[in-house]
Structures are given as C-alpha cells and as structure tokens.
Design an enzyme around this catalytic site. Structure first.
Site, PDB file in Angstrom:
ATOM      1  N   ASP A  49     -24.637  -4.902 -33.758  1.00 21.67           N
ATOM      2  CA  ASP A  49     -25.228  -5.031 -35.090  1.00 21.67           C
ATOM      3  C   ASP A  49     -25.026  -3.751 -35.895  1.00 21.67           C
ATOM      4  O   ASP A  49     -25.235  -2.646 -35.386  1.00 21.67           O
ATOM      5  CB  ASP A  49     -26.737  -5.299 -34.967  1.00 21.67           C
ATOM      6  CG  ASP A  49     -27.423  -5.455 -36.316  1.00 21.67           C
ATOM      7  OD1 ASP A  49     -27.390  -6.580 -36.860  1.00 21.67           O
ATOM      8  OD2 ASP A  49     -27.969  -4.465 -36.835  1.00 21.67           O
ATOM      9  N   TYR A  54     -25.348   1.626 -43.392  1.00 26.28           N
ATOM     10  CA  TYR A  54     -25.555   2.637 -42.346  1.00 26.28           C
ATOM     11  C   TYR A  54     -24.515   3.752 -42.490  1.00 26.28           C
ATOM     12  O   TYR A  54     -23.307   3.490 -42.501  1.00 26.28           O
ATOM     13  CB  TYR A  54     -25.466   2.025 -40.941  1.00 26.28           C
ATOM     14  CG  TYR A  54     -26.568   1.040 -40.605  1.00 26.28           C
ATOM     15  CD1 TYR A  54     -27.695   0.870 -41.418  1.00 26.28           C
ATOM     16  CD2 TYR A  54     -26.500   0.255 -39.462  1.00 26.28           C
ATOM     17  CE1 TYR A  54     -28.691  -0.042 -41.107  1.00 26.28           C
ATOM     18  CE2 TYR A  54     -27.502  -0.657 -39.136  1.00 26.28           C
ATOM     19  CZ  TYR A  54     -28.592  -0.793 -39.967  1.00 26.28           C
ATOM     20  OH  TYR A  54     -29.578  -1.702 -39.653  1.00 26.28           O
ATOM     21  N   SER A 152     -33.148 -10.430 -43.063  1.00 25.31           N
ATOM     22  CA  SER A 152     -33.846  -9.316 -42.422  1.00 25.31           C
ATOM     23  C   SER A 152     -35.063  -8.923 -43.255  1.00 25.31           C
ATOM     24  O   SER A 152     -34.937  -8.699 -44.464  1.00 25.31           O
ATOM     25  CB  SER A 152     -32.899  -8.125 -42.290  1.00 25.31           C
ATOM     26  OG  SER A 152     -33.590  -7.000 -41.794  1.00 25.31           O
ATOM     27  N   TRP A 205     -35.599  -5.310 -34.353  1.00 28.28           N
ATOM     28  CA  TRP A 205     -35.132  -3.922 -34.405  1.00 28.28           C
ATOM     29  C   TRP A 205     -36.221  -2.931 -33.984  1.00 28.28           C
ATOM     30  O   TRP A 205     -37.396  -3.217 -34.055  1.00 28.28           O
ATOM     31  CB  TRP A 205     -34.525  -3.561 -35.734  1.00 28.28           C
ATOM     32  CG  TRP A 205     -35.288  -3.677 -37.026  1.00 28.28           C
ATOM     33  CD1 TRP A 205     -35.327  -4.774 -37.855  1.00 28.28           C
ATOM     34  CD2 TRP A 205     -36.037  -2.656 -37.698  1.00 28.28           C
ATOM     35  NE1 TRP A 205     -36.066  -4.487 -38.977  1.00 28.28           N
ATOM     36  CE2 TRP A 205     -36.514  -3.196 -38.918  1.00 28.28           C
ATOM     37  CE3 TRP A 205     -36.353  -1.330 -37.409  1.00 28.28           C
ATOM     38  CZ2 TRP A 205     -37.281  -2.473 -39.830  1.00 28.28           C
ATOM     39  CZ3 TRP A 205     -37.120  -0.597 -38.314  1.00 28.28           C
ATOM     40  CH2 TRP A 205     -37.575  -1.168 -39.503  1.00 28.28           C
ATOM     41  N   SER A 206     -35.735  -1.772 -33.526  1.00 26.81           N
ATOM     42  CA  SER A 206     -36.598  -0.692 -33.025  1.00 26.81           C
ATOM     43  C   SER A 206     -37.598  -1.160 -31.964  1.00 26.81           C
ATOM     44  O   SER A 206     -38.797  -0.863 -32.062  1.00 26.81           O
ATOM     45  CB  SER A 206     -37.324   0.019 -34.172  1.00 26.81           C
ATOM     46  OG  SER A 206     -36.405   0.669 -35.011  1.00 26.81           O
ATOM     47  N   ALA A 209     -39.533   1.553 -30.665  1.00 28.08           N
ATOM     48  CA  ALA A 209     -40.149   2.325 -31.755  1.00 28.08           C
ATOM     49  C   ALA A 209     -39.365   3.620 -31.982  1.00 28.08           C
ATOM     50  O   ALA A 209     -39.928   4.714 -32.064  1.00 28.08           O
ATOM     51  CB  ALA A 209     -41.627   2.581 -31.498  1.00 28.08           C
ATOM     52  N   LYS A 216     -41.081  10.052 -24.516  1.00 24.71           N
ATOM     53  CA  LYS A 216     -40.560  11.432 -24.496  1.00 24.71           C
ATOM     54  C   LYS A 216     -41.213  12.357 -25.526  1.00 24.71           C
ATOM     55  O   LYS A 216     -41.040  13.568 -25.454  1.00 24.71           O
ATOM     56  CB  LYS A 216     -39.045  11.434 -24.666  1.00 24.71           C
ATOM     57  CG  LYS A 216     -38.546  11.029 -26.034  1.00 24.71           C
ATOM     58  CD  LYS A 216     -37.024  11.042 -26.021  1.00 24.71           C
ATOM     59  CE  LYS A 216     -36.451  10.487 -27.294  1.00 24.71           C
ATOM     60  NZ  LYS A 216     -35.000  10.383 -27.234  1.00 24.71           N
TER      61      LYS A 216
HETATM   62  P1  NDP Z   1     -34.693   1.758 -30.765  1.00 20.97           P
HETATM   63  O1  NDP Z   1     -36.153   1.512 -30.886  1.00 20.97           O
HETATM   64  O2  NDP Z   1     -33.956   1.177 -29.617  1.00 20.97           O
HETATM   65  O3  NDP Z   1     -34.475   3.339 -30.819  1.00 20.97           O
HETATM   66  C1  NDP Z   1     -33.257   3.881 -30.395  1.00 20.97           C
HETATM   67  C2  NDP Z   1     -33.365   5.384 -30.269  1.00 20.97           C
HETATM   68  O4  NDP Z   1     -34.377   5.725 -29.333  1.00 20.97           O
HETATM   69  C3  NDP Z   1     -32.075   5.967 -29.717  1.00 20.97           C
HETATM   70  O5  NDP Z   1     -31.117   6.204 -30.714  1.00 20.97           O
HETATM   71  C4  NDP Z   1     -32.559   7.212 -29.015  1.00 20.97           C
HETATM   72  O6  NDP Z   1     -32.792   8.214 -30.005  1.00 20.97           O
HETATM   73  C5  NDP Z   1     -33.914   6.768 -28.461  1.00 20.97           C
HETATM   74  N1  NDP Z   1     -33.777   6.160 -27.119  1.00 20.97           N
HETATM   75  C6  NDP Z   1     -33.193   4.976 -26.780  1.00 20.97           C
HETATM   76  N2  NDP Z   1     -33.277   4.750 -25.479  1.00 20.97           N
HETATM   77  C7  NDP Z   1     -33.926   5.808 -24.938  1.00 20.97           C
HETATM   78  C8  NDP Z   1     -34.306   6.124 -23.624  1.00 20.97           C
HETATM   79  N3  NDP Z   1     -34.025   5.314 -22.618  1.00 20.97           N
HETATM   80  N4  NDP Z   1     -34.968   7.291 -23.437  1.00 20.97           N
HETATM   81  C9  NDP Z   1     -35.236   8.125 -24.448  1.00 20.97           C
HETATM   82  N5  NDP Z   1     -34.904   7.870 -25.737  1.00 20.97           N
HETATM   83  C10 NDP Z   1     -34.243   6.702 -25.988  1.00 20.97           C
HETATM   84  O7  NDP Z   1     -33.976   1.157 -32.027  1.00 20.97           O
HETATM   85  P2  NDP Z   1     -33.383   1.745 -33.415  1.00 20.97           P
HETATM   86  O8  NDP Z   1     -34.481   2.293 -34.233  1.00 20.97           O
HETATM   87  O9  NDP Z   1     -32.219   2.621 -33.112  1.00 20.97           O
HETATM   88  O10 NDP Z   1     -32.864   0.425 -34.073  1.00 20.97           O
HETATM   89  C11 NDP Z   1     -31.949  -0.384 -33.346  1.00 20.97           C
HETATM   90  C12 NDP Z   1     -31.091  -1.174 -34.272  1.00 20.97           C
HETATM   91  O11 NDP Z   1     -31.872  -2.053 -35.068  1.00 20.97           O
HETATM   92  C13 NDP Z   1     -30.315  -0.367 -35.311  1.00 20.97           C
HETATM   93  O12 NDP Z   1     -29.195   0.255 -34.789  1.00 20.97           O
HETATM   94  C14 NDP Z   1     -29.962  -1.440 -36.283  1.00 20.97           C
HETATM   95  O13 NDP Z   1     -28.884  -2.209 -35.806  1.00 20.97           O
HETATM   96  C15 NDP Z   1     -31.229  -2.274 -36.304  1.00 20.97           C
HETATM   97  N6  NDP Z   1     -32.129  -1.919 -37.416  1.00 20.97           N
HETATM   98  C16 NDP Z   1     -32.276  -2.823 -38.416  1.00 20.97           C
HETATM   99  C17 NDP Z   1     -33.065  -2.572 -39.490  1.00 20.97           C
HETATM  100  C18 NDP Z   1     -33.179  -3.595 -40.565  1.00 20.97           C
HETATM  101  O14 NDP Z   1     -33.738  -3.305 -41.619  1.00 20.97           O
HETATM  102  N7  NDP Z   1     -32.667  -4.775 -40.368  1.00 20.97           N
HETATM  103  C19 NDP Z   1     -33.791  -1.300 -39.642  1.00 20.97           C
HETATM  104  C20 NDP Z   1     -33.602  -0.413 -38.516  1.00 20.97           C
HETATM  105  C21 NDP Z   1     -32.812  -0.731 -37.442  1.00 20.97           C
HETATM  106  P3  NDP Z   1     -32.671   9.808 -29.713  1.00 20.97           P
HETATM  107  O15 NDP Z   1     -31.912  10.001 -28.419  1.00 20.97           O
HETATM  108  O16 NDP Z   1     -31.957  10.337 -30.894  1.00 20.97           O
HETATM  109  O17 NDP Z   1     -34.077  10.282 -29.653  1.00 20.97           O
END
Ligand code: NDP
Length: 337
Positions: A49, A54, A152, A205-206, A209, A216
């Site tokens: 996705d 982005y 979305s 998504w997220s 969080a 962490k």
């Molecule tokens: P997540 O909640 O999965 O957060 C991901 C982030 O968390 C990573 O980039 C990393 O950041 C940290 N992380 C992930 N796994 C671990 C782990 N095992 N241990 C420690 N830290 C970890 O989701 P996102 O917020 O990245 O969102 C996911 C997707 O959702 C986006 O890429 C997008 O495709 C979609 N999205 C859609 C939106 C919409 O409006 N439709 C809005 C936002 C997102 P780090 O290492 O930098 O700390």
C-alpha cells in the site's frame, strides 16, 4: 502468511500488508526501503500500500523500483488519490474528475505498472459532487487502470452513499482504510457495522500505533534514536498523539499479556486488529527488515477472549472510541481551493 478476501470481493490479500508512509523516500534510505519490501515478499506478504502524496510522490517511485521483476499477478498494489502533490493549486487536490484522472496516470507511471489492484479515495471531498468522483472511478476501472475501488477515513454515511453510486455505475467499491489499533477504535460503532452490511473490508492503518504499541517508548524517557518519534521529516509530528505518559504507562502494562501468548508486543498489536472479522488486513510499516520479520509472525494468531478482555482492562480509558472523529479526518475545505 494467511490471506483474506478484501470485503465482499474475490480478491485475496495478505492479512498482513506492507505500507510505506513516512518511510520510503523520506525517513529511510532507498536501499533499506528495498530490503524491507524484499523481507515482506520473502515472508509471504503479497499486498503493498502506498499513496501519491507519500514523500510527495517519491514513495510510489521507491515501491515501484523495489517491486521491479516481481510477477505482476503475484502481488497486489494499492495506491490513493486526494491530497496535493507538488503545488497545491485549485485543481491539484480533492476528488474532482480532473484531479482523479490525472493522478491515476502519474501513480501508474511511478509504480511502473499498467494497473493498480485497488485505487482509494484518500479522504472524502466535501466540495466535489460524489456522482462526479464515482463516475471518474467507474471510468478508471473501465479503462483497466484499477481493478477495484476503496475509500479511506470515510464515515459510515459517506460509505453508504459511495456504495449506492458504485452499484449504479457498475464497479466494485470494496474497502475502507481507517486507522485502527488497540488504542484507536473509533470505527467500531458505525464504520464496521455499515461496512459489514455493504460488503466492505477494512485495511487498517497504524495497527502498532506507529510503533507505540511495540512498547519501545518509555514514559518520561527520550525516544530511542532513529525511531519515528525522532523523525523530524514528519514522523515525530504524526506520532505525537500517542506520546503521552499515561498512554505509554498503560502500554508498558501490556508486556506480560504479550509474554503470556509468547508474542512480542508488536505482534500482539498486529494480531489484535486481525481478531476483528471485518478487518481484511493489518497495514504495517517498517523502518528496518527485522521489524517485518517480527511483525509477520502475527499472521494466523488467535487471541483468547479472556486475553482480549484483559487488554481492555489494562488500557482502560486511554483508548479512543469517539466515532465522530472519523468525520474530522476529511478537511471541511480542500487545501488550495
Ligand atoms: P505501524 O503502526 O505498523 O507503524 C510502523 C512503524 O512502527 C515502523 O515504521 C517502525 O517505526 C515502528 N515499528 C514497526 N514494527 C516495529 C517493531 N516490531 N518494533 C519496534 N518498532 C516497530 O503503521 P504505520 O503508521 O507505518 O502505517 C502503516 C501504513 O498504513 C502506511 O505505510 C500506509 O500505507 C498506511 N496509512 C494510511 C493512512 C491513510 O490515511 N489511509 C494514514 C497512515 C498510514 P520506527 O522504526 O521508525 O520507530
């Protein structure tokens, strides 16, 4: 990897799906981005996705490059339209026929593909007649540039109106992409029941969080170096809402719950959203391939009912449940208009 139908369609997607918001083309270098995509593919993730907005179109380009050489029929590529890329002129945003028709071509070019599997309205456009947007989507599907349509952060009412038009126009509106996690449950009262009734699946998504549910971030302490909370290109601002000591303290108390199931906290968070049967996929991000390796192990995990209850008790009142917040995600007026 387990696969789920995307809503009431014949399309199967990996229940853990990889997204590249804030990471590709921004927080992480391109070689690491490619490693993350390859880690996802190796782990059985087939669904990816992104969105034109982005990293101001760079994320689509990076994903297109990283997926180069993959058999097209073996992956599902999702992107989105709404927010401006480049100059925010009056027609560079929203869901007008002009912006939608121009945006799909840019996305296909950057993703190096003839079609996307799912084209999503990134937000609801309060200024464009919904009939106009849906006709543009119908034409895009008819032209073979997208196979299915999704939305979305639309409210239940907006979803209902969109689905009614999609049926008249003869295309499938099959998904909703909202924020959903143990900490953010605003879709449960209205969006989920309406989606079930109308045959839409949630791509959430997220689910971790943004990293907070990995445990962490410790209350009263500086965030670990290199984490999203330190990313001045955008991440630090986006994660702010969850970086409060009361939230972080409650999250720490989930540690024994995860251990009891032999899961890491991030795995517990991903598995938690997958317990909802209207969820088609948990949409995870990663800044490193190791995170992908860890998070995919949440596929297929069942969390016993008493543990789900325990999670609610532990998190208590830091969980956000206000359904009215969905409506606030779509700007009342288009940017640049
Ligand atoms: P997540 O909640 O999965 O957060 C991901 C982030 O968390 C990573 O980039 C990393 O950041 C940290 N992380 C992930 N796994 C671990 C782990 N095992 N241990 C420690 N830290 C970890 O989701 P996102 O917020 O990245 O969102 C996911 C997707 O959702 C986006 O890429 C997008 O495709 C979609 N999205 C859609 C939106 C919409 O409006 N439709 C809005 C936002 C997102 P780090 O290492 O930098 O700390």
């Amino acid at each position: 990897m387990d696969f789920r139908y995307l809503g009431n369609s014949g399309l199967k997607i990996s229940e853990i799906t990889y997204g590249n918001w804030l990471t590709h083309g921004s927080q992480v270098e391109n070689d690491v981005a490619t490693q993350c995509v390859h880690a996802a593919l190796d782990a059985g993730i087939t669904t990816f996705d992104t969105a034109d907005v982005y990293a101001n179109t760079k994320a689509e380009t990076v994903l297109g490059e990283a997926l180069k050489g993959q058999r097209r029929a073996s992956v599902e590529i999702f992107t989105k339209v709404y927010w401006p890329t480049g100059p925010a002129g009056p027609n560079d945003t929203g869901l007008s026929r002009k912006h939608v028709m121009e945006s799909i071509d840019g996305s296909l070019q950057r993703l190096q593909t003839d079609y996307v599997d799912l084209y999503q309205a990134h937000r609801f456009d309060t200024e464009t007649p919904l009939e106009e947007t849906m006709q543009a989507f119908a034409d895009i599907v008819r032209a073979g540039k997208a196979l299915y349509i999704g939305v979305s952060e639309w409210t239940a009412e907006q979803i209902r109106a969109g689905v009614a038009l999609s049926k008249q126009l003869g295309f499938q509106l099959i998904s909703s992409q909202p924020q959903y996690s143990m900490l953010w449950r605003v879709i449960e009262d209205e969006v989920v029941p309406t989606s079930k009734e109308l045959g839409l699946g949630q791509i959430v998504w997220s689910p971790i969080a943004q990293g907070v549910l990995s445990g962490k971030y410790l209350p009263g302490q500086a965030p670990p170096p290199g984490s999203r909370a330190t990313d001045e290109k955008g991440g630090a601002d986006m994660i702010k809402r969850f970086m409060a000591d009361d939230v972080l303290t409650r999250v720490q108390a989930l540690k024994p719950v995860a251990e009891q199931l032999d899961l890491t906290m991030a795995q517990l968070a991903v598995a938690w959203v997958l317990q909802n049967d209207n969820v088609s996929a948990a949409l995870v991000g990663a800044s490193r391939p190791e995170q992908v390796h860890e998070n995919v192990k949440a596929a297929g995990v069942r969390i016993p009912a008493e543990v789900m209850t325990r999670i609610d008790e532990v998190l208590g009142d830091v969980v956000e449940r206000d359904g009215a917040l969905t409506a606030k995600n779509s700007p009342p007026k288009r940017i640049g208009s």
